[in-house]
Design an enzyme around this catalytic site. Sequence first.
Site, PDB file in Angstrom:
ATOM      1  N   GLU A  91      36.106 -31.517 -18.794  1.00  0.00           N
ATOM      2  CA  GLU A  91      37.140 -31.329 -19.832  1.00  0.00           C
ATOM      3  C   GLU A  91      38.275 -32.295 -19.548  1.00  0.00           C
ATOM      4  OE1 GLU A  91      38.769 -27.286 -20.812  1.00  0.00           O
ATOM      5  OE2 GLU A  91      40.571 -28.452 -21.262  1.00  0.00           O
ATOM      6  N   HIS A 103      40.597 -35.468 -20.900  1.00  0.00           N
ATOM      7  CA  HIS A 103      41.028 -35.917 -22.225  1.00  0.00           C
ATOM      8  C   HIS A 103      41.559 -37.341 -22.246  1.00  0.00           C
ATOM      9  CE1 HIS A 103      40.465 -31.832 -23.429  1.00  0.00           C
ATOM     10  NE2 HIS A 103      41.378 -31.399 -22.584  1.00  0.00           N
ATOM     11  N   HIS A 133      37.786 -25.711 -27.439  1.00  0.00           N
ATOM     12  CA  HIS A 133      38.999 -26.040 -26.690  1.00  0.00           C
ATOM     13  C   HIS A 133      40.218 -25.524 -27.460  1.00  0.00           C
ATOM     14  CE1 HIS A 133      42.265 -28.664 -25.244  1.00  0.00           C
ATOM     15  NE2 HIS A 133      41.586 -28.682 -24.115  1.00  0.00           N
ATOM     16  N   ASP A 162      40.922 -30.856 -16.610  1.00  0.00           N
ATOM     17  CA  ASP A 162      41.841 -30.855 -17.765  1.00  0.00           C
ATOM     18  C   ASP A 162      42.825 -32.019 -17.621  1.00  0.00           C
ATOM     19  OD1 ASP A 162      42.802 -30.180 -20.239  1.00  0.00           O
ATOM     20  OD2 ASP A 162      43.532 -28.197 -19.664  1.00  0.00           O
TER      21      ASP A 162
HETATM   22 MN    MN Z   1      42.080 -29.414 -22.185  1.00  0.00          MN
END
Ligand code: MN
Length: 322
Positions: free
Chosen positions: A13, A15, A162, A285
């Site tokens: 995950e 980004h 998400h 993240d």
């Molecule tokens: Mn995220």
Amino acid sequence: MAVQKKPYVIAIEEHYWDKELAAKWGPGEGAGPPIIRDKLFDMYDTRIKEMDAAGIDVQVLSHGAPSTQRFDAETGPALAKATNDRLAEVCKAHPTRFSGFAALPTANPKAAADELERAVTKLGFKGAMIHGLSYGQKFLDLPEFWPIYERAEQLDVPIYFHPAVPHPAFIEAYLKDYLKSHPGITNAAWGFTVETATQGLRLVLSGVFDKHPKLKVILGHMGEGLPFLLWRIDHALSRPGGGCPNFREIFREHFSITTSGNFSDAALLCSMMELGADRILFSIDYPYVENQPGMDWMAHLAISTEDKDKIYSGNAKRLLKM
Ligand code: MN
């Protein structure tokens, strides 16, 4: 003394932001401190340096919220296609370091299903990531979105649900009094969790998994609290007239979760007890959360090496066919 082999680590995950897409968002969308924004836009320099420093081998890249999801049915498809094409170039430039999840134009479910197929079969992506309500308004369990799940099932790829900023009516009714003093309440501190857990719960209740028994779903942030709540949800919904006698069973069969932004021993152990180590995948993240604390947490966890290896990358290799 035996030398410990460095584990192979896939973080799923992670980004980025596409400059051309982000320029088309409405005012206030995707705000955040400059250092985070710089890292979101950086694909190669700081990103790879920070992966190397922490020992992360692969990032499965996904566009940050709201991605292509707040565009209407006419505008969304071309934007998603162009955004996915540019991400595919990044993955092609560093095929051993990057892979991708597709952005989908969910306001146009047929086009979203077609784009998922194109992204998987032509661009080599591993599935798709969906960010909160479609067009900022609709929950994704509604039958109009099922063409996306039908295609995901056919392609045998997961859909990652998400968070995004919740509906304004929810913020107004539940969170307004603390917005100024504690702005995180709308996002990672609470709002994201409530919204995404609700998406997950509604997916089960919708019956989509009866229609598409091979559909696979991923939730981040250690399952958005659902593993902890599974027994109670199941208990309440399986009462006479409760409408869902097997919530826990459906959840355990179709959902995988990730460690993104939730490096808690207690949350992990609870999740392992409910779902098993085969359903938990490592994530940071990035860049909202830094790589090193996540890697340090994993390294010191008191779980078996076998389970740790599954979480570091074994489960990702299987679920995402990497
Ligand atoms: Mn995220």
